[in-house]
Design a protein around this motif. Structure first.
Motif, PDB file in Angstrom:
ATOM      1  N   GLY A 278       0.838  -1.208   0.000  1.00 32.20           N
ATOM      2  CA  GLY A 278       0.000   0.000   0.000  1.00 32.20           C
ATOM      3  C   GLY A 278       0.867   1.251   0.000  1.00 32.20           C
TER       4      GLY A 278
ATOM      5  N   ALA B  42       2.775  -2.073  -6.580  1.00 35.10           N
ATOM      6  CA  ALA B  42       1.930  -3.173  -7.063  1.00 35.10           C
ATOM      7  C   ALA B  42       2.050  -4.313  -6.081  1.00 35.10           C
ATOM      8  CB  ALA B  42       2.402  -3.621  -8.446  1.00 35.10           C
ATOM      9  N   ARG B  43       1.152  -5.279  -6.214  1.00 35.09           N
ATOM     10  CA  ARG B  43       1.280  -6.468  -5.370  1.00 35.09           C
ATOM     11  C   ARG B  43       1.561  -7.664  -6.272  1.00 35.09           C
ATOM     12  NH1 ARG B  43      -2.437  -3.502  -1.784  1.00 35.09           N
ATOM     13  NH2 ARG B  43      -1.353  -3.368   0.209  1.00 35.09           N
ATOM     14  N   LEU B  44       2.370  -8.576  -5.789  1.00 37.63           N
ATOM     15  CA  LEU B  44       2.699  -9.785  -6.553  1.00 37.63           C
ATOM     16  C   LEU B  44       2.732 -10.937  -5.555  1.00 37.63           C
ATOM     17  CD1 LEU B  44       3.800 -10.969  -9.338  1.00 37.63           C
ATOM     18  CD2 LEU B  44       6.068 -10.709  -8.313  1.00 37.63           C
TER      19      LEU B  44
ATOM     20  N   GLY C 163       8.156  -0.002   2.168  1.00 37.47           N
ATOM     21  CA  GLY C 163       6.837  -0.628   2.210  1.00 37.47           C
ATOM     22  C   GLY C 163       6.509  -1.129   3.590  1.00 37.47           C
TER      23      GLY C 163
ATOM     24  N   LYS D  63       6.074 -15.014  -3.049  1.00 36.17           N
ATOM     25  CA  LYS D  63       6.286 -15.965  -1.944  1.00 36.17           C
ATOM     26  C   LYS D  63       6.944 -17.245  -2.459  1.00 36.17           C
ATOM     27  CE  LYS D  63       2.557 -14.076   0.774  1.00 36.17           C
ATOM     28  NZ  LYS D  63       1.142 -14.031   0.994  1.00 36.17           N
TER      29      LYS D  63
ATOM     30  N   ARG E 102      11.299 -15.453  -6.947  1.00 35.89           N
ATOM     31  CA  ARG E 102      12.303 -14.535  -6.371  1.00 35.89           C
ATOM     32  C   ARG E 102      13.652 -14.705  -7.066  1.00 35.89           C
ATOM     33  NH1 ARG E 102       9.670 -15.950  -1.260  1.00 35.89           N
ATOM     34  NH2 ARG E 102      11.284 -17.472  -0.755  1.00 35.89           N
TER      35      ARG E 102
ATOM     36  N   ASP F 179       5.203  -4.647   6.188  1.00 37.70           N
ATOM     37  CA  ASP F 179       5.888  -5.876   6.615  1.00 37.70           C
ATOM     38  C   ASP F 179       5.838  -6.973   5.553  1.00 37.70           C
ATOM     39  OD1 ASP F 179       3.207  -6.542   7.198  1.00 37.70           O
ATOM     40  OD2 ASP F 179       3.886  -7.987   8.709  1.00 37.70           O
TER      41      ASP F 179
HETATM   42  P1  ADP Z   1       2.808  -4.315   2.723  1.00 43.84           P
HETATM   43  O1  ADP Z   1       4.236  -4.314   2.302  1.00 43.84           O
HETATM   44  O2  ADP Z   1       2.215  -2.933   2.736  1.00 43.84           O
HETATM   45  O3  ADP Z   1       2.581  -5.113   3.998  1.00 43.84           O
HETATM   46  P2  ADP Z   1       1.729  -6.562   1.164  1.00 43.84           P
HETATM   47  O4  ADP Z   1       1.499  -7.432   2.340  1.00 43.84           O
HETATM   48  O5  ADP Z   1       0.712  -6.521   0.084  1.00 43.84           O
HETATM   49  O6  ADP Z   1       1.964  -5.027   1.574  1.00 43.84           O
HETATM   50  O7  ADP Z   1       3.130  -7.001   0.534  1.00 43.84           O
HETATM   51  C1  ADP Z   1       3.662  -6.347  -0.602  1.00 43.84           C
HETATM   52  C2  ADP Z   1       4.347  -7.367  -1.490  1.00 43.84           C
HETATM   53  O8  ADP Z   1       5.431  -7.977  -0.772  1.00 43.84           O
HETATM   54  C3  ADP Z   1       3.460  -8.535  -1.932  1.00 43.84           C
HETATM   55  O9  ADP Z   1       2.658  -8.214  -3.053  1.00 43.84           O
HETATM   56  C4  ADP Z   1       4.495  -9.578  -2.268  1.00 43.84           C
HETATM   57  O10 ADP Z   1       5.053  -9.328  -3.546  1.00 43.84           O
HETATM   58  C5  ADP Z   1       5.574  -9.313  -1.196  1.00 43.84           C
HETATM   59  N1  ADP Z   1       5.374 -10.233  -0.053  1.00 43.84           N
HETATM   60  C6  ADP Z   1       4.408 -10.179   0.905  1.00 43.84           C
HETATM   61  N2  ADP Z   1       4.515 -11.208   1.771  1.00 43.84           N
HETATM   62  C7  ADP Z   1       5.562 -11.954   1.346  1.00 43.84           C
HETATM   63  C8  ADP Z   1       6.194 -13.167   1.815  1.00 43.84           C
HETATM   64  N3  ADP Z   1       5.730 -13.818   2.888  1.00 43.84           N
HETATM   65  N4  ADP Z   1       7.256 -13.619   1.128  1.00 43.84           N
HETATM   66  C9  ADP Z   1       7.729 -12.965   0.051  1.00 43.84           C
HETATM   67  N5  ADP Z   1       7.193 -11.844  -0.445  1.00 43.84           N
HETATM   68  C10 ADP Z   1       6.133 -11.335   0.186  1.00 43.84           C
END
Ligand code: ADP
Length: 320
Positions: free
Chosen positions: A11, A71-73, A101, A77, A82, A103
């Motif tokens: 976000g 963006a979200r991907l 960003g 995970k 990766r 967590d």
């Molecule tokens: P924020 O960083 O605001 O908490 P998200 O939880 O949507 O937002 O995470 C942002 C991005 O980080 C995800 O779209 C994904 O690409 C990556 N991400 C989130 N969780 C994991 C994870 N457990 N392992 C690897 N990458 C992750």
């Protein structure tokens, strides 16, 4: 270290641009080449990587949103995804990466370091203030001020019509936005995810306020405290006043960052680059008791950042 990259992920929040600027300018001043990655980890995987110039970060400190886009991907995970994304940094000789960003984004940064040796540093950027290892996240102060502005506007119309307003603000796990908006905005009640407040308590306060001749009530509800429409329905059975719901939504994430957020973003951005120069990695930066501090990235999700119980008591004590 000669080449570093920056990305913003998850976000967006006000002050992300300020952090991008601080990282880029600090690194450039130390003779490094700086690369911008568009659209977070998605752009990293899709090779949306470009070399930044000083001009790219000129005049952006006061702009909301993020020039690098977010963006979200969810497939990040997956270790194979990766590995593919890390290859796009390695082929350019990029050794360091600053991730701005929440967590979720820090998880990605943690794995990139552990699995591929990319020297990652996380900067906490989210309006929710839900990251441990920093007193404040970048964007929180601006969002809080937006909520306060909304409360004061709603108070005017609430008073004219003698209504009870329920205002939903962001915060799924952490109630800081709601709690401190309630304290600073003089709200009549607050509901946060950390405390199970019942509508009986809120209704009692509203009845007492009305008995004293008060004409309006403002109740701040964090989105994680429950469904606001259900809360409205429950409350409607317990009080006689006209109730209205206002969901502030994404308006909380926009606009120019406050001075506090710009200063925080700048200090954390500078520190991130200094850590990379010192050969540090796998860390997050934060501001604790007025000092820039560092923790392992995993500290952000291993320690829960929750609202202060003491301050919750203050908010409820002053609600009458
Ligand atoms: P924020 O960083 O605001 O908490 P998200 O939880 O949507 O937002 O995470 C942002 C991005 O980080 C995800 O779209 C994904 O690409 C990556 N991400 C989130 N969780 C994991 C994870 N457990 N392992 C690897 N990458 C992750």
């Amino acid at each position: 270290m000669k080449k570093i990259a920056i990305l913003t992920s998850g976000g967006d929040s006000q002050g992300m641009n300020t952090a991008v600027r601080a990282v880029a300018k600090t690194a450039m001043s130390k003779g490094m080449e700086v690369f911008g990655i568009k659209r977070g980890y998605k752009g990293m995987l899709e090779d949306q990587i470009f070399q930044m110039s000083a001009l790219d970060v000129s005049g952006i400190a006061d702009h909301g949103g993020t020039i690098l886009l977010s963006a979200r991907l969810s497939s990040f995970k997956d270790p194979e995804v990766r590995a593919k994304a890390a290859e796009n940094l390695k082929k350019r000789g990029i050794e360091g990466l600053v991730v701005i960003g929440g967590d979720g984004s820090f998880h990605g940064a943690h794995y990139l370091y552990e699995e591929h040796g990319i020297k990652t540093i996380g900067i906490p950027g989210t309006i929710d203030n839900d990251i441990a290892g920093t007193d404040y996240t970048i964007g929180y102060d601006t969002a809080l001020n937006i909520i306060l502005d909304a409360i004061s506007k709603l108070k005017d119309t609430a008073t004219s019509h003698e209504r009870t307003y329920l205002i939903e603000v962001m915060g799924r796990n952490c109630g800081d936005l709601a709690l401190y908006a309630a304290i600073a905005g003089g709200a009549s009640g607050v509901m946060i995810p950390e405390v199970k407040a019942s509508t009986d308590d809120i209704a009692k306060v509203i009845r007492e306020r009305r008995a004293e001749g008060k004409l309006y009530d403002i109740i701040v509800v964090a989105e994680g405290a429950g469904n606001i429409l259900d809360i409205e329905k429950e409350l409607a059975q317990k009080i006689d006043t006209d109730i209205r719901v206002t969901i502030l939504g994404h308006v909380q994430r926009g606009g120019a960052p406050t001075a506090n957020d710009r200063i925080l973003a700048t200090k954390l951005g500078v520190k991130a680059v200094e850590l990379l120069i010192d050969g540090e990695a796998g860390l997050m930066v934060g501001m604790e008791s007025g000092k820039v501090t560092t923790h392992k990235l995993s500290y952000a999700w291993e320690n829960y950042s929750k609202s202060s119980e003491e301050d919750y008591k203050i908010a409820t004590m002053l609600s009458l």
